[in-house]
Design an enzyme around this catalytic site. Structure first.
Site, PDB file in Angstrom:
ATOM      1  N   PRO A   2     -57.207 -40.433 -26.447  1.00 53.52           N
ATOM      2  CA  PRO A   2     -57.255 -40.815 -25.019  1.00 53.52           C
ATOM      3  C   PRO A   2     -56.020 -40.262 -24.242  1.00 53.52           C
ATOM      4  O   PRO A   2     -54.963 -40.056 -24.710  1.00 53.52           O
ATOM      5  CB  PRO A   2     -57.483 -42.406 -25.040  1.00 53.52           C
ATOM      6  CG  PRO A   2     -56.550 -42.731 -26.357  1.00 53.52           C
ATOM      7  CD  PRO A   2     -56.770 -41.546 -27.428  1.00 53.52           C
ATOM      8  N   GLU A   3     -56.177 -40.309 -23.011  1.00 48.68           N
ATOM      9  CA  GLU A   3     -55.311 -39.820 -22.108  1.00 48.68           C
ATOM     10  C   GLU A   3     -54.774 -40.891 -21.291  1.00 48.68           C
ATOM     11  O   GLU A   3     -55.109 -42.078 -21.702  1.00 48.68           O
ATOM     12  CB  GLU A   3     -55.540 -38.711 -21.041  1.00 48.68           C
ATOM     13  CG  GLU A   3     -56.209 -37.592 -21.880  1.00 48.68           C
ATOM     14  CD  GLU A   3     -56.779 -36.269 -20.939  1.00 48.68           C
ATOM     15  OE1 GLU A   3     -56.409 -36.209 -19.844  1.00 48.68           O
ATOM     16  OE2 GLU A   3     -57.881 -35.772 -21.388  1.00 48.68           O
TER      17      GLU A   3
END
Ligand SMILES: [Zn+2]
Length: 275
Positions: A2-3
């Site tokens: 995930p960012e």
């Protein structure tokens, strides 16, 4: 993945549940996730300590402990976090890597199916070095277009690659790089040093905007990502570039194109309106 928006969502869910809680017992079931710390030192340091603060730096969750250390978890592709109020079922124990039993009986679990994530334990000095290597946070007030342009100047590398370089800007990965470049109407392959000041300003605004909108939607769930309460994100329904190969551009109607030549990752863009 995930960012930034996904990890920020996770830490916002975890913070009110964990901050002020004491770790009564720690169980580490796999050691291949550990970086710069041994199993025995992790257990020794965490047992009896209080989790003072849960925050995010770039794409990493940061747990500040009363011992003066920080435990940093990078969940990568398949990592997730949950605080269990009741004893764990067998299914919930499956793939659990780290289990922190809190003094009130709840159990904080880091689960990672493929164990691509990592766990670090850093003291104050180690943390300074760690955070010092990472670029500014795009959602901080101090992240102005000038700061952004300054971090990106002097490189001929493709602008998509430059904005995903964590040393230049924190937290942007493949999905939000695709989205921001689409929103800013910039060709992802354009050499960074060929951007005008106006283009830097446009891209800066697009990065901040897409990260804020994704955060408001609790992030993007394509496969494994879950929030800190086990929910899916909703931003996958808002994507305008990422994953839209062959589909019509939402701006001009022409076909979106995907290339892997920039950084070996999928870059989807509209050759007509991203110049
Ligand atoms: Zn277009």
């Amino acid at each position: 993945m995930p960012e930034l928006p996904e990890v920020e969502t996770i830490v916002r869910d975890l913070a009110p549940r964990l901050e002020g809680s004491q770790v009564a017992q720690l169980q580490l079931r796999k050691t291949d996730v550990l970086r710069q710390v041994t199993k025995s030192r992790l257990i020794k340091t965490l047992t009896g300590t209080t989790i003072e603060q849960v925050s995010r730096r770039a794409k990493h969750a940061v747990f500040r402990l009363s011992s003066g250390h920080r435990m940093i978890i990078q969940p990568r592709m398949t990592g997730s976090f949950l605080v269990h109020e009741k004893p764990l079922t067998r299914a919930e124990r499956k793939y659990a890597v780290l289990l922190c039993t809190l003094s009130d009986g709840r159990v904080f679990v880091y689960r990672d199916v493929r164990r691509l994530g990592t766990i670090w334990l850093l003291d104050e000095e180690g943390w300074s070095a760690y955070t010092g290597r990472i670029g500014p946070e795009p959602l901080d007030e101090t992240f102005t277009p000038f700061v952004f342009a300054d971090r990106l100047k002097g490189t001929r590398t493709a602008v998509k690659k430059a904005i995903m370089d964590q040393r230049r800007v924190a937290g942007v990965g493949n999905i939000y790089a695709n989205e921001a470049l689409f929103d800013a109407r910039l060709n992802p392959a354009k050499p960074t040093n060929k951007l005008s000041l106006e283009e830097f300003a446009r891209l800066h605004a697009a990065i901040v905007d897409v990260l804020q909108r994704a955060l408001a939607s609790s992030g993007t769930t394509l496969r494994d990502y879950r929030t800190g309460t086990g929910e899916r994100g909703n931003f996958q329904f808002e994507l305008r570039a990422y994953g839209r190969r062959g589909q019509p551009c939402v701006r001009c109607g022409k076909k979106m194109v995907t290339t892997h030549t920039i950084d070996l990752r999928a870059t989807t863009f509209c050759p007509h309106c991203q110049r």
